[in-house]
Design an enzyme around this catalytic site. Structure first.
Site, PDB file in Angstrom:
ATOM      1  N   GLU A  46       2.494  23.832 -15.965  1.00 37.83           N
ATOM      2  CA  GLU A  46       1.947  24.248 -14.896  1.00 37.83           C
ATOM      3  C   GLU A  46       0.774  25.439 -15.199  1.00 37.83           C
ATOM      4  O   GLU A  46       1.026  26.290 -16.193  1.00 37.83           O
ATOM      5  CB  GLU A  46       2.763  25.185 -13.883  1.00 37.83           C
ATOM      6  CG  GLU A  46       4.004  24.252 -13.303  1.00 37.83           C
ATOM      7  CD  GLU A  46       5.171  24.974 -12.562  1.00 37.83           C
ATOM      8  OE1 GLU A  46       4.670  25.970 -12.153  1.00 37.83           O
ATOM      9  OE2 GLU A  46       6.161  24.435 -12.335  1.00 37.83           O
ATOM     10  N   GLU A 103      -0.004  19.340  -6.550  1.00 34.57           N
ATOM     11  CA  GLU A 103       0.865  19.744  -5.597  1.00 34.57           C
ATOM     12  C   GLU A 103       0.687  20.235  -4.454  1.00 34.57           C
ATOM     13  O   GLU A 103      -0.018  21.449  -4.807  1.00 34.57           O
ATOM     14  CB  GLU A 103       2.297  20.321  -6.304  1.00 34.57           C
ATOM     15  CG  GLU A 103       3.431  20.649  -5.320  1.00 34.57           C
ATOM     16  CD  GLU A 103       4.742  20.959  -6.123  1.00 34.57           C
ATOM     17  OE1 GLU A 103       5.679  21.633  -5.278  1.00 34.57           O
ATOM     18  OE2 GLU A 103       4.723  21.322  -7.298  1.00 34.57           O
TER      19      GLU A 103
END
EC number: 2.1.2.11
Length: 266
Positions: free
Chosen positions: A114, A181
């Site tokens: 991430e 996302e």
């Protein structure tokens, strides 16, 4: 299912065929999902919430990820295994390499990290040492405390512009795949067109190269009772789990999922 590799995924993007991905944490579901045609099994740090019962992914360790990766490997039938580097496992490039090596030895074919453009040095190091990387952008659950909650990212023009630039920078650094996302559908479509690597979406509209959901979410299972907007319950109307998994694959491949109601506007 024939063995899925990065070459397979790049070929699907080139042909315009959607890529299917689901989270997976054990051998039984790995067998079921891969035999249903799911091309990528994501051993996600979401296991901290759906398996361990935490309220975030932050408590998950690299040892946890390696354990579940090995379990998934034992049941897998041809899918590519993508494993998350958990919170702070990539605090430095060298630490990221050490932890990624543990996950690759456990059975991962690729690791997911991430972050944004600041990941470039880490991605470059891993790619040079033979570790394929998927960069996870947009809503990054490991930084939920900085983001102020689980919120859509990229709605403001400046943020959207930065996200587009970051995606290109990470591809140039050697990222083999992107995951977006909770990003506005239009922005996700722009990023998908701007890069040559596969882009997987969750809450990012239907124009990405593929889709991913948390396994428990798409089976209608929830500890909290809160169902994210981007989730569809594929168990509804199905006689068994195997049928639900097959329905998910078909829905993604035919672009009937996600529908407009599963996405976000700018």
């Amino acid at each position: 299912m024939p063995e899925v590799t990065l070459t397979t995924l790049n070929g699907l993007k080139a042909k315009g065929e959607k890529i299917t991905m689901l989270t997976c944490y054990d051998a039984t579901f790995a067998k079921a999902a891969s035999e249903a045609g799911v091309e990528v099994l994501l051993v996600g740090d979401s296991l901290g919430m759906v398996l361990q019962g935490h309220d975030s992914t932050l408590p998950v360790s690299n040892d946890d990820m390696a354990y579940h990766t090995a379990s998934v490997k034992r049941g897998n039938n041809g899918a590519l295994i993508l494993t998350d580097l958990p919170f702070m496992a990539h605090a430095t490039p060298e630490l990221a390499f050490t932890n990624a090596a543990q996950l690759m030895r456990a059975g991962a074919h690729m690791v997911k990290i991430e972050g944004a453009a600041w990941l470039a040095e880490t991605i470059r190091l891993l790619a040079e040492r033979g570790v394929p990387v998927c960069a996870h952008m947009g809503l990054t659950p490991q930084t939920v405390n900085v983001l102020g909650g689980y919120k859509v990212q990229g709605r403001q023009e400046a943020q959207a512009r930065q996200m587009r630039a970051d995606a290109i920078a990470l591809e140039q650094a050697g990222a083999a795949m992107l995951l977006l996302e909770c990003v506005p559908s239009e922005l996700a479509a722009e990023i998908t067109q701007a890069v040559g690597i596969p882009v997987i979406g969750i809450g990012a509209g239907s124009a990405t190269d593929g889709q991913v959901l948390v396994l428990h979410d798409m089976l209608g299972l929830s500890l909290s009772g809160r169902v994210p907007k981007f989730v569809k319950n594929f168990m509804a109307g199905q006689p068994d789990i195997q049928s639900a998994l097959a329905a998910y694959v078909e829905a993604v491949k035919t672009v009937s999922f996600p529908a407009s109601e599963h996405g976000f506007s700018a």
